[in-house]
Design a protein around this motif. Structure first.
Motif, PDB file in Angstrom:
ATOM      1  N   LEU A  53       0.699  -1.267  -0.066  1.00  0.00           N
ATOM      2  CA  LEU A  53       0.093   0.013   0.148  1.00  0.00           C
ATOM      3  C   LEU A  53       0.840   1.171   0.044  1.00  0.00           C
ATOM      4  CD1 LEU A  53      -2.796   1.256   0.074  1.00  0.00           C
ATOM      5  CD2 LEU A  53      -2.972   0.888   2.599  1.00  0.00           C
ATOM      6  N   VAL A  78      -3.478  -0.570   8.455  1.00  0.00           N
ATOM      7  CA  VAL A  78      -4.131  -1.370   7.253  1.00  0.00           C
ATOM      8  C   VAL A  78      -4.710  -2.616   8.232  1.00  0.00           C
ATOM      9  CG1 VAL A  78      -3.748  -3.212   5.504  1.00  0.00           C
ATOM     10  CG2 VAL A  78      -2.750  -0.847   5.557  1.00  0.00           C
ATOM     11  N   GLU A  80      -6.675  -6.463   7.432  1.00  0.00           N
ATOM     12  CA  GLU A  80      -6.970  -7.409   6.627  1.00  0.00           C
ATOM     13  C   GLU A  80      -7.783  -8.552   7.054  1.00  0.00           C
ATOM     14  OE1 GLU A  80      -3.560  -8.575   4.126  1.00  0.00           O
ATOM     15  OE2 GLU A  80      -2.534  -8.484   5.867  1.00  0.00           O
ATOM     16  N   ILE A 102      -8.920  -3.327   4.582  1.00  0.00           N
ATOM     17  CA  ILE A 102      -9.325  -1.800   5.288  1.00  0.00           C
ATOM     18  C   ILE A 102      -8.268  -0.976   5.584  1.00  0.00           C
ATOM     19  CG2 ILE A 102     -11.019  -0.896   6.973  1.00  0.00           C
ATOM     20  CD1 ILE A 102     -12.104  -3.578   7.199  1.00  0.00           C
ATOM     21  N   ALA A 103      -8.209   0.229   5.003  1.00  0.00           N
ATOM     22  CA  ALA A 103      -7.068   1.160   5.115  1.00  0.00           C
ATOM     23  C   ALA A 103      -7.900   2.636   5.951  1.00  0.00           C
ATOM     24  CB  ALA A 103      -6.208   1.445   3.901  1.00  0.00           C
ATOM     25  N   GLU A 120     -11.663   6.352   5.753  1.00  0.00           N
ATOM     26  CA  GLU A 120     -11.293   4.825   5.723  1.00  0.00           C
ATOM     27  C   GLU A 120     -11.798   4.455   4.274  1.00  0.00           C
ATOM     28  OE1 GLU A 120     -12.015   2.213   9.262  1.00  0.00           O
ATOM     29  OE2 GLU A 120     -13.647   1.658   7.866  1.00  0.00           O
ATOM     30  N   GLU A 121     -11.002   3.389   3.705  1.00  0.00           N
ATOM     31  CA  GLU A 121     -11.169   2.929   2.486  1.00  0.00           C
ATOM     32  C   GLU A 121     -11.211   1.385   2.550  1.00  0.00           C
ATOM     33  OE1 GLU A 121     -12.306   4.167  -0.142  1.00  0.00           O
ATOM     34  OE2 GLU A 121     -12.263   6.243   0.368  1.00  0.00           O
ATOM     35  N   SER A 122     -12.048   0.707   1.811  1.00  0.00           N
ATOM     36  CA  SER A 122     -11.886  -0.648   1.859  1.00  0.00           C
ATOM     37  C   SER A 122     -12.222  -1.409   0.564  1.00  0.00           C
ATOM     38  CB  SER A 122     -12.793  -1.362   2.799  1.00  0.00           C
ATOM     39  OG  SER A 122     -14.244  -1.025   2.372  1.00  0.00           O
ATOM     40  N   ILE A 123     -11.594  -2.393   0.433  1.00  0.00           N
ATOM     41  CA  ILE A 123     -11.921  -3.263  -0.952  1.00  0.00           C
ATOM     42  C   ILE A 123     -12.038  -4.601  -0.650  1.00  0.00           C
ATOM     43  CG2 ILE A 123      -9.408  -3.724  -1.387  1.00  0.00           C
ATOM     44  CD1 ILE A 123     -11.839  -2.559  -3.951  1.00  0.00           C
ATOM     45  N   SER A 150      -5.916  -0.576  -5.489  1.00  0.00           N
ATOM     46  CA  SER A 150      -7.133  -0.220  -5.468  1.00  0.00           C
ATOM     47  C   SER A 150      -7.414   0.757  -4.203  1.00  0.00           C
ATOM     48  CB  SER A 150      -8.210  -1.249  -5.517  1.00  0.00           C
ATOM     49  OG  SER A 150      -9.555  -0.696  -5.759  1.00  0.00           O
ATOM     50  N   VAL A 151      -7.090   0.379  -3.108  1.00  0.00           N
ATOM     51  CA  VAL A 151      -7.278   1.364  -1.945  1.00  0.00           C
ATOM     52  C   VAL A 151      -6.486   2.678  -1.998  1.00  0.00           C
ATOM     53  CG1 VAL A 151      -6.755   1.369   0.597  1.00  0.00           C
ATOM     54  CG2 VAL A 151      -7.847  -0.488  -0.314  1.00  0.00           C
ATOM     55  N   HIS A 154      -8.269   4.983  -4.218  1.00  0.00           N
ATOM     56  CA  HIS A 154      -9.438   5.512  -3.560  1.00  0.00           C
ATOM     57  C   HIS A 154      -9.037   6.538  -2.571  1.00  0.00           C
ATOM     58  CE1 HIS A 154     -12.696   2.723  -4.422  1.00  0.00           C
ATOM     59  NE2 HIS A 154     -11.823   2.060  -4.937  1.00  0.00           N
TER      60      HIS A 154
END
Length: 167
Positions: A53, A78, A80, A102-103, A120-123, A150-151, A154
């Motif tokens: 990341l 992070v 996971e 999740i970051a 917060e961003e998640s994938i 991807s995170v 975002h």
């Protein structure tokens, strides 16, 4: 001919609506990209996912891994999770895993240590279990790498929106 007129109309309508590029500049106002280059991206504690990341963020925002002469500090944590999502009916073994990254991030001003933005961003992603344990591990690593990318994208969008509103 009609197509050219339609495209011309769309360009005029778009320029009149107040649209402005998120990463570009308008006149003398610097865009988000200028602000991105002044972000120090702190090391992320999670060994594998954190490494992926952080590298993705440095690459995307053209930030720095060195704190000297930086204006902002981006700290990310992070989490996971992996869980079996598909089970073979004949022998009750897991055949597919779901992976979640999740970051949570915080952007602070280095000089005042004031928190500027956070989010917060998640994938969610998935990968198949192969007959070979090595192949399954490679699939997990690839899933982590894609999730981190991807995170990071975002987070870059979130920060770009922040800078577009506040600079």
């Amino acid at each position: 001919m009609i197509r050219a007129i339609f495209i011309g109309f769309c360009v005029l309508a778009l320029s009149a609506c107040g649209f402005r590029p998120l990463y570009g500049t308008i006149g003398d106002a610097p865009g988000a990209q200028v602000e991105f280059s002044s972000i120090y991206i702190a090391p992320i504690p999670n060994e594998v996912s954190g490494y992926e990341l952080r590298n993705a963020l440095i690459s995307l925002v053209h930030g720095s891994d060195r704190v000297a002469n930086m204006r902002y500090r981006l700290e990310v944590t992070v989490r996971e999770a992996r869980q079996g999502v598909a089970i073979a009916s004949d022998n009750a073994t897991i055949t597919r895993y779901g992976y979640t990254m999740i970051a949570a991030y915080t952007l602070t001003d280095i000089h005042s240590t004031k928190e500027i933005d956070k989010g917060e961003e998640s994938i969610r992603a998935g990968y198949d279990v192969a007959a070979s344990p090595y192949a399954t591990e490679v699939a997990l690593q690839d899933t982590r790498r894609r999730a981190a990318q991807s995170v990071a994208e975002h987070i870059r969008i979130d920060l770009g929106v922040y800078f577009a509103k506040h600079t």
